[in-house]
Motif scaffolding. Structure first.
Motif, mmCIF file in Angstrom:
data_model
loop_
_atom_site.group_PDB
_atom_site.id
_atom_site.type_symbol
_atom_site.label_atom_id
_atom_site.label_comp_id
_atom_site.label_asym_id
_atom_site.label_seq_id
_atom_site.Cartn_x
_atom_site.Cartn_y
_atom_site.Cartn_z
ATOM 1 N N ALA A 1 -11.048 1.602 6.894
ATOM 2 C CA ALA A 1 -9.808 0.828 7.048
ATOM 3 C C ALA A 1 -9.960 -0.214 8.160
ATOM 4 O O ALA A 1 -9.542 -1.368 8.000
ATOM 5 C CB ALA A 1 -8.639 1.765 7.348
ATOM 6 N N PRO B 1 -9.999 -2.568 -3.838
ATOM 7 C CA PRO B 1 -10.919 -1.437 -3.978
ATOM 8 C C PRO B 1 -12.200 -1.857 -4.700
ATOM 9 O O PRO B 1 -12.212 -2.866 -5.396
ATOM 10 C CB PRO B 1 -10.114 -0.439 -4.822
ATOM 11 C CG PRO B 1 -9.023 -1.223 -5.451
ATOM 12 C CD PRO B 1 -8.768 -2.422 -4.598
ATOM 13 N N LEU C 1 0.824 -1.220 0.000
ATOM 14 C CA LEU C 1 0.000 0.000 0.000
ATOM 15 C C LEU C 1 0.853 1.263 0.000
ATOM 16 O O LEU C 1 0.330 2.369 -0.039
ATOM 17 C CB LEU C 1 -0.916 0.007 1.230
ATOM 18 C CG LEU C 1 -1.972 -1.106 1.254
ATOM 19 C CD1 LEU C 1 -2.671 -1.166 2.610
ATOM 20 C CD2 LEU C 1 -3.000 -0.873 0.145
ATOM 21 N N LEU D 1 -8.716 3.185 -2.621
ATOM 22 C CA LEU D 1 -7.540 2.386 -2.234
ATOM 23 C C LEU D 1 -6.726 2.045 -3.485
ATOM 24 O O LEU D 1 -7.269 1.675 -4.513
ATOM 25 C CB LEU D 1 -7.972 1.090 -1.546
ATOM 26 C CG LEU D 1 -6.801 0.368 -0.889
ATOM 27 C CD1 LEU D 1 -6.718 0.750 0.586
ATOM 28 C CD2 LEU D 1 -6.939 -1.132 -1.023
ATOM 29 N N ALA E 1 -4.823 2.150 6.134
ATOM 30 C CA ALA E 1 -4.865 0.678 6.105
ATOM 31 C C ALA E 1 -3.460 0.102 6.309
ATOM 32 O O ALA E 1 -3.286 -0.895 7.010
ATOM 33 C CB ALA E 1 -5.455 0.201 4.780
ATOM 34 N N LEU F 1 -6.736 6.466 2.341
ATOM 35 C CA LEU F 1 -7.138 5.132 2.807
ATOM 36 C C LEU F 1 -5.964 4.149 2.779
ATOM 37 O O LEU F 1 -5.802 3.341 3.701
ATOM 38 C CB LEU F 1 -8.303 4.611 1.948
ATOM 39 C CG LEU F 1 -8.884 3.275 2.388
ATOM 40 C CD1 LEU F 1 -9.419 3.318 3.811
ATOM 41 C CD2 LEU F 1 -9.992 2.834 1.424
ATOM 42 N N SER F 2 -5.135 4.205 1.741
ATOM 43 C CA SER F 2 -4.005 3.268 1.664
ATOM 44 C C SER F 2 -3.061 3.488 2.849
ATOM 45 O O SER F 2 -2.487 2.539 3.384
ATOM 46 C CB SER F 2 -3.230 3.453 0.356
ATOM 47 O OG SER F 2 -4.073 3.229 -0.736
ATOM 48 N N TYR G 1 -3.056 -0.017 -4.757
ATOM 49 C CA TYR G 1 -2.073 -0.980 -4.250
ATOM 50 C C TYR G 1 -1.177 -1.518 -5.353
ATOM 51 O O TYR G 1 -1.453 -1.350 -6.543
ATOM 52 C CB TYR G 1 -2.781 -2.151 -3.537
ATOM 53 C CG TYR G 1 -3.603 -3.026 -4.462
ATOM 54 C CD1 TYR G 1 -4.900 -2.676 -4.819
ATOM 55 C CD2 TYR G 1 -3.081 -4.212 -4.974
ATOM 56 C CE1 TYR G 1 -5.654 -3.475 -5.667
ATOM 57 C CE2 TYR G 1 -3.831 -5.019 -5.824
ATOM 58 C CZ TYR G 1 -5.115 -4.646 -6.164
ATOM 59 O OH TYR G 1 -5.852 -5.434 -7.000
#
Ligand SMILES: Cc1cc2nc3c(=O)[nH]c(=O)nc-3n(C[C@H](O)[C@H](O)[C@H](O)COP(=O)(O)OP(=O)(O)OC[C@H]3O[C@@H](n4cnc5c(N)ncnc54)[C@H](O)[C@@H]3O)c2cc1C
Length: 510
Positions: A488, A149, A82, A160, A140, A136-137, A162
């Motif tokens: 999260a 996501p 992330l 999100l 989390a 959010l990343s 990744y």
């Protein structure tokens, strides 16, 4: 049709590392049935074999190849990433995350970070928190959680973003099986000489040590640091960036995995470089990147081994390199992709992305026998600019520091940086202005995370934001932070997600 018109018939890829097999896998999907793709590699020479952390653009590459993501994660012992946690960069004891994805969302035409800066400048720390609280990343990653996501743009989970950590050797093997299934012919052997056409200087063929000759129309040089075709045969000069990026060696070692499976890479600054920690399903990849002018090899390997959390699984391996790139990446009928074209240390995990970018642009500008110089020039313009932009972002991490505990940090803190970076820093320093150049890989969100993480607070913010009532933006920020935090916290842990969807079938140790 003369020899200099019409479509190409034979593509030869020299090298079977990550660059070679990514190129083979991608080209095999797009070339017509009567065009051959041959890949030559030498087991005796081997590959670099590191390169385990990626950025989100790899998802696009996998999608184009039609790769099932769970299958890919299982086959390469991969984990999800992330972002990158940076420790001890701005000063010893500091810690920040450069997450993938976005911070908050823009309001009334103002970038989110302007809103946040006004709130933070007003001393309303309770409401404003850290800027990472709005990504959010980032949240989390701190909680050790992961989920994919969703497509619905109104849901916070859609923000999100990744990438992956994976085993580079297994990834090359995974791509090799895809490529061979799609018709790529692999030739094993060491290239001993390169034959050039006496009329136009193009490469006609490569000859192996056992005398076999492989002819081609287009050659893709994926021979790694050797740069066998572009550097050696075509003599395209190398531009060194070592004065800005003095790290020129690395020790790498895998270790057993201890503790939580963190969904992020860790980069810990040391006295003359930095250490990476990349968690995979079956082990952890570790390395120490350092400047040999500031640290000897014995000290460097001790720093690496002393910093391991688990037990080493092999002897440490040394790699040597120089930051920089070739003056051109496409010359005549030869395109260099991967380390054969250039190298930037893996601080922001950009090498595999630059391979992907080279492949995508080669496909977009795919030549015919005329080798139109305009297409070649455009390829070089786009790729060289991208290298330069990534270089600036990597330099930022070193330069924006207050560390003065070693000659290495004194050098990078006080050096003159490229003019393009100086301008960017000046725009930021006053009113936090950031603009994304055409084709630039790193978004303003990435620059914001690293600039603030490295302690570069701007003096002020956009004066026009005064038109937005402060109470409204406080309410908005509080709500957003709350929703992101709850989203999260509701995600599965990284371990649980992998166990449920994509645990590797066989656990290998190295
Ligand atoms: C210390 C370090 C850490 C890194 N970490 C990351 C990371 O986390 N993320 C990331 O994106 N990137 C990372 N990279 C970069 C990444 O490893 C490379 O971009 C990637 O592996 C591609 O390498 P390559 O295929 O260009 O070269 P190589 O892996 O070196 O492959 C070269 C190929 O050419 C062949 N070859 C060479 N000479 C001959 C010859 N004479 N005859 C026949 N075949 C020949 C070799 O056999 C081999 O198959 C890292 C690099 C280093 C040095």
């Amino acid at each position: 049709m003369t020899a200099s018109t019409g479509p190409l018939r034979r593509v030869v890829i020299v090298g079977g590392g990550t660059a070679g097999w990514m190129t083979a896998a991608a080209l095999s999907r797009v070339v017509p049935a009567d065009m051959t793709v041959t890949l030559v590699e030498s087991e005796e020479i081997g590959t670099v074999g590191v390169g385990e952390a990626t950025i989100p653009s790899l998802l696009d590459f996998n999608r184009i190849l039609g790769i099932d993501e769970d299958d890919f994660v299982r086959s390469t012992q991969a984990t999800f990433k992330l972002g990158i946690q940076f420790r001890d960069w701005a000063q010893i004891g500091d810690d920040y995350i450069h997450p993938f994805g976005t911070h908050g969302r823009d309001v009334a035409g103002f970038s989110f970070h302007q809103l946040w800066l006004r709130e933070a400048a007003g001393g309303n720390v309770a409401a404003s928190g850290q800027i990472g609280d709005y990504c959010l990343s980032h949240v989390a990653a701190r909680l050790g959680r992961f989920n994919r996501p969703v497509a619905d743009p109104s849901a916070v989970l859609s923000t999100l973003s990744y990438a992956f950590h994976f085993d580079a050797g297994l990834y090359a093997g995974f791509l090799r099986s895809l490529s061979e299934a799609a018709g790529v012919v692999r030739v094993e052997g060491r290239i001993a000489s390169v034959a050039r056409n006496p009329e136009n200087g193009h490469i006609d063929a490569v000859t192996l040590a056992d005398g076999r000759r492989i002819e081609g129309d287009l050659f893709v040089d994926c021979s790694g640091f050797r740069s066998l075709l572009l550097g050696d045969a075509l003599d395209v000069p190398f531009t060194s960036w070592q004065h800005w990026l003095p790290c020129d060696r690395a020790w790498a070692v895998p270790s057993t995995r201890e503790g939580r499976l963190t969904p992020y890479t860790r980069a810990t600054a040391e006295r003359a470089g930095w250490r990476w920690r990349i968690p995979l399903q079956h082990r952890v990849g570790n390395g120490h990147v350092y400047s040999s002018a500031h640290c000897d090899d014995d000290m460097a390997v001790r720093t690496l081994l002393d910093g391991l959390e688990g037990e080493p699984l092999a002897d440490p391996r040394q790699l040597r390199f120089v930051a920089g790139r070739r003056a051109r990446l496409w010359e005549g009928n030869c395109v260099a992709i991967g380390l054969a074209g250039g190298f930037l240390e893996p601080l922001e995990s950009t090498s595999i992305h630059l391979i992907q970018s080279g492949i995508t642009r080669l496909i977009a500008l795919f030549p015919d026998r005329s080798f139109n110089p305009v297409e070649r020039a455009e390829y070089n313009r786009l790729l060289l600019r991208e290298y330069d932009q990534v270089r600036d972002f990597v330099i930022l991490h070193y330069h924006a520091t207050t560390r003065s505990d070693s000659p290495f940090w004194d050098h990078v803190r006080t050096m003159t940086v490229p003019a393009s970076l100086t301008e960017k820093l000046a725009l930021w320093a006053d009113k936090a202005r950031l603009f994304r150049e055409p084709g630039e890989l790193f978004t303003p969100d990435s620059w914001i995370a690293v600039l603030l993480g490295q302690g570069r607070r701007p003096a002020s913010f956009d004066p026009l934001i005064a038109g937005l009532p402060p109470a409204d933006s406080t309410r908005f920020l509080t709500h957003l932070r709350d929703v992101i935090g709850k989203t999260a916290a509701a995600m599965p842990t990284h371990e649980d997600f992998i166990a449920r969807h994509c645990a590797a079938r066989t656990l290998q140790t190295v």
